[in-house]
Design a protein around this motif. Structure first.
Motif, PDB file in Angstrom:
ATOM      1  N   SER A  67       0.771  -1.196   0.045  1.00  0.00           N
ATOM      2  CA  SER A  67      -0.125  -0.010   0.064  1.00  0.00           C
ATOM      3  C   SER A  67       0.939   1.286   0.040  1.00  0.00           C
ATOM      4  O   SER A  67       0.494   2.142  -0.447  1.00  0.00           O
ATOM      5  CB  SER A  67      -0.968  -0.074   1.290  1.00  0.00           C
ATOM      6  OG  SER A  67      -0.317   0.054   2.504  1.00  0.00           O
ATOM      7  N   LEU A  68       2.034   1.162   0.521  1.00  0.00           N
ATOM      8  CA  LEU A  68       2.841   2.399   0.696  1.00  0.00           C
ATOM      9  C   LEU A  68       3.681   2.485  -0.679  1.00  0.00           C
ATOM     10  O   LEU A  68       3.648   3.733  -1.073  1.00  0.00           O
ATOM     11  CB  LEU A  68       3.868   2.187   1.835  1.00  0.00           C
ATOM     12  CG  LEU A  68       3.419   2.309   3.118  1.00  0.00           C
ATOM     13  CD1 LEU A  68       4.661   2.074   4.207  1.00  0.00           C
ATOM     14  CD2 LEU A  68       2.828   3.673   3.494  1.00  0.00           C
ATOM     15  N   GLU A  69       4.074   1.562  -1.403  1.00  0.00           N
ATOM     16  CA  GLU A  69       4.486   1.482  -2.672  1.00  0.00           C
ATOM     17  C   GLU A  69       3.621   2.042  -3.685  1.00  0.00           C
ATOM     18  O   GLU A  69       3.930   2.948  -4.599  1.00  0.00           O
ATOM     19  CB  GLU A  69       5.306   0.326  -3.042  1.00  0.00           C
ATOM     20  CG  GLU A  69       6.396  -0.173  -2.467  1.00  0.00           C
ATOM     21  CD  GLU A  69       7.787   0.559  -2.796  1.00  0.00           C
ATOM     22  OE1 GLU A  69       7.647   1.463  -3.544  1.00  0.00           O
ATOM     23  OE2 GLU A  69       8.787   0.308  -2.449  1.00  0.00           O
ATOM     24  N   LEU A  88       2.924   5.892  -3.332  1.00  0.00           N
ATOM     25  CA  LEU A  88       4.103   6.637  -4.109  1.00  0.00           C
ATOM     26  C   LEU A  88       3.987   6.621  -5.682  1.00  0.00           C
ATOM     27  O   LEU A  88       4.376   7.516  -6.233  1.00  0.00           O
ATOM     28  CB  LEU A  88       5.200   6.150  -3.631  1.00  0.00           C
ATOM     29  CG  LEU A  88       5.743   6.757  -2.263  1.00  0.00           C
ATOM     30  CD1 LEU A  88       7.022   5.889  -2.012  1.00  0.00           C
ATOM     31  CD2 LEU A  88       5.818   8.190  -2.137  1.00  0.00           C
ATOM     32  N   LEU A  89       2.987   5.877  -6.425  1.00  0.00           N
ATOM     33  CA  LEU A  89       2.778   5.816  -7.636  1.00  0.00           C
ATOM     34  C   LEU A  89       1.628   6.686  -8.060  1.00  0.00           C
ATOM     35  O   LEU A  89       1.414   6.933  -9.164  1.00  0.00           O
ATOM     36  CB  LEU A  89       2.485   4.427  -8.043  1.00  0.00           C
ATOM     37  CG  LEU A  89       3.754   3.410  -7.651  1.00  0.00           C
ATOM     38  CD1 LEU A  89       3.265   2.048  -8.322  1.00  0.00           C
ATOM     39  CD2 LEU A  89       4.952   3.865  -8.491  1.00  0.00           C
ATOM     40  N   LYS A  90       0.802   7.041  -7.135  1.00  0.00           N
ATOM     41  CA  LYS A  90      -0.421   7.857  -7.411  1.00  0.00           C
ATOM     42  C   LYS A  90      -0.246   9.246  -7.633  1.00  0.00           C
ATOM     43  O   LYS A  90       0.648   9.938  -6.732  1.00  0.00           O
ATOM     44  CB  LYS A  90      -1.540   7.756  -6.160  1.00  0.00           C
ATOM     45  CG  LYS A  90      -1.892   6.288  -6.005  1.00  0.00           C
ATOM     46  CD  LYS A  90      -3.049   5.951  -4.850  1.00  0.00           C
ATOM     47  CE  LYS A  90      -3.448   4.685  -4.723  1.00  0.00           C
ATOM     48  NZ  LYS A  90      -4.208   4.251  -3.671  1.00  0.00           N
ATOM     49  N   GLY A  91      -0.945   9.859  -8.486  1.00  0.00           N
ATOM     50  CA  GLY A  91      -0.682  11.381  -8.867  1.00  0.00           C
ATOM     51  C   GLY A  91      -0.836  12.139  -7.624  1.00  0.00           C
ATOM     52  O   GLY A  91      -0.003  13.169  -7.476  1.00  0.00           O
ATOM     53  N   GLU A  92      -1.751  11.978  -6.984  1.00  0.00           N
ATOM     54  CA  GLU A  92      -2.281  12.673  -5.796  1.00  0.00           C
ATOM     55  C   GLU A  92      -1.306  12.822  -4.619  1.00  0.00           C
ATOM     56  O   GLU A  92      -1.173  13.804  -3.919  1.00  0.00           O
ATOM     57  CB  GLU A  92      -3.781  12.425  -5.484  1.00  0.00           C
ATOM     58  CG  GLU A  92      -3.822  10.992  -4.611  1.00  0.00           C
ATOM     59  CD  GLU A  92      -4.505  10.058  -5.689  1.00  0.00           C
ATOM     60  OE1 GLU A  92      -4.882   9.187  -5.070  1.00  0.00           O
ATOM     61  OE2 GLU A  92      -4.397  10.303  -6.747  1.00  0.00           O
ATOM     62  N   LEU A 152       6.605   9.711   3.862  1.00  0.00           N
ATOM     63  CA  LEU A 152       6.787   8.354   3.450  1.00  0.00           C
ATOM     64  C   LEU A 152       8.279   8.413   3.048  1.00  0.00           C
ATOM     65  O   LEU A 152       8.609   7.330   3.076  1.00  0.00           O
ATOM     66  CB  LEU A 152       6.150   8.218   2.126  1.00  0.00           C
ATOM     67  CG  LEU A 152       4.649   8.053   2.168  1.00  0.00           C
ATOM     68  CD1 LEU A 152       3.776   8.063   0.877  1.00  0.00           C
ATOM     69  CD2 LEU A 152       4.291   6.784   2.960  1.00  0.00           C
ATOM     70  N   ILE A 153       9.039   9.520   2.910  1.00  0.00           N
ATOM     71  CA  ILE A 153      10.561   9.612   2.510  1.00  0.00           C
ATOM     72  C   ILE A 153      11.368   9.811   3.764  1.00  0.00           C
ATOM     73  O   ILE A 153      11.143  10.874   4.231  1.00  0.00           O
ATOM     74  CB  ILE A 153      10.744  10.277   1.209  1.00  0.00           C
ATOM     75  CG1 ILE A 153       9.965   9.622   0.123  1.00  0.00           C
ATOM     76  CG2 ILE A 153      12.087  10.430   0.801  1.00  0.00           C
ATOM     77  CD1 ILE A 153       9.899  10.530  -1.173  1.00  0.00           C
ATOM     78  N   TRP A 179       6.971   3.430   8.758  1.00  0.00           N
ATOM     79  CA  TRP A 179       7.694   3.008   7.532  1.00  0.00           C
ATOM     80  C   TRP A 179       7.987   4.155   6.690  1.00  0.00           C
ATOM     81  O   TRP A 179       7.303   4.847   6.210  1.00  0.00           O
ATOM     82  CB  TRP A 179       7.329   1.669   6.906  1.00  0.00           C
ATOM     83  CG  TRP A 179       7.176   0.507   7.479  1.00  0.00           C
ATOM     84  CD1 TRP A 179       6.077  -0.034   8.343  1.00  0.00           C
ATOM     85  CD2 TRP A 179       8.359  -0.370   7.834  1.00  0.00           C
ATOM     86  NE1 TRP A 179       6.520  -1.200   9.019  1.00  0.00           N
ATOM     87  CE2 TRP A 179       7.803  -1.513   8.480  1.00  0.00           C
ATOM     88  CE3 TRP A 179       9.609  -0.471   7.393  1.00  0.00           C
ATOM     89  CZ2 TRP A 179       8.507  -2.523   8.975  1.00  0.00           C
ATOM     90  CZ3 TRP A 179      10.667  -1.552   7.441  1.00  0.00           C
ATOM     91  CH2 TRP A 179       9.998  -2.665   8.322  1.00  0.00           C
ATOM     92  N   GLN A 180       9.493   4.236   6.257  1.00  0.00           N
ATOM     93  CA  GLN A 180       9.823   5.290   5.374  1.00  0.00           C
ATOM     94  C   GLN A 180      10.706   4.677   4.426  1.00  0.00           C
ATOM     95  O   GLN A 180      11.680   3.886   4.576  1.00  0.00           O
ATOM     96  CB  GLN A 180      10.422   6.411   6.101  1.00  0.00           C
ATOM     97  CG  GLN A 180       9.501   6.937   6.976  1.00  0.00           C
ATOM     98  CD  GLN A 180      10.309   8.495   7.651  1.00  0.00           C
ATOM     99  OE1 GLN A 180      11.352   8.389   8.263  1.00  0.00           O
ATOM    100  NE2 GLN A 180       9.717   9.572   7.453  1.00  0.00           N
TER     101      GLN A 180
END
Length: 120
Positions: free
Chosen positions: A13-15, A18-22, A33-34, A108-109
Motif C-alpha cells: 500500500s505504501l509503494e 507513491l505511484l499515485k498522482g495525488e 513516506l520518504i 515505515w519510510q
C-alpha cells in the motif's frame, strides 16, 4: 510486530501510494513516506535525495504508473526490501524497481530506491 502477510500488504500500500498522482503532488505526504537520508538511483541515471524529490515530484504531471510482481524481503526486523515491476503509461516504458524501507519512530519510510528500464 506485524506478520509477514500484514507487513507485505502494508508495504504494498505504501509503494502503490507513491505511484499515485495525488500523493506525488503532495510534498506533505511525500515527506511522511520518504526518510531524511533518502537516496534514489533513477532509471535515467540521475541521483536524487529527499530535498530534490520534495521539490520535483509535486510539479510533475501524473505519469500513470501501474505495478506488478510485488515482492517483499526482510533485511532486518526494522528494514525491508521491496521489488516490483512498473509500467509508466506516460512514457510507454517498463522498469524494474527496488526500494529499501526502514521503520523510523513507528512509521515505515523509504530510504533507498532504484529504477532500471527494461524492455517489457
Amino acid at each position: 510486530m506485524e506478520s509477514q502477510k500484514e507487513l507485505e500488504k502494508h508495504m504494498y500500500s505504501l509503494e502503490t501510494a507513491l505511484l499515485k498522482g495525488e500523493v506525488r503532488k503532495s510534498a506533505v505526504r511525500l515527506n511522511e513516506l520518504i526518510a531524511d537520508d533518502f537516496i534514489e538511483y533513477s532509471s535515467t541515471g540521475k541521483i536524487y535525495n529527499k530535498e530534490n524529490i520534495l521539490n520535483r515530484l509535486p510539479s510533475e504531471d501524473n505519469p500513470r504508473i501501474t505495478m506488478s510482481n510485488f515482492q517483499l524481503r526482510y533485511l532486518s526486523p526494522t528494514a525491508v526490501l521491496t521489488t516490483f515491476k512498473v509500467y509508466i503509461e506516460s512514457k510507454q516504458k517498463y522498469s524494474l524497481r527496488s526500494s529499501v524501507w526502514k521503520l523510523n519512530n513507528g512509521k515505515w519510510q523509504m530510504t533507498f530506491h532504484q529504477g532500471t528500464i527494461t524492455g517489457s
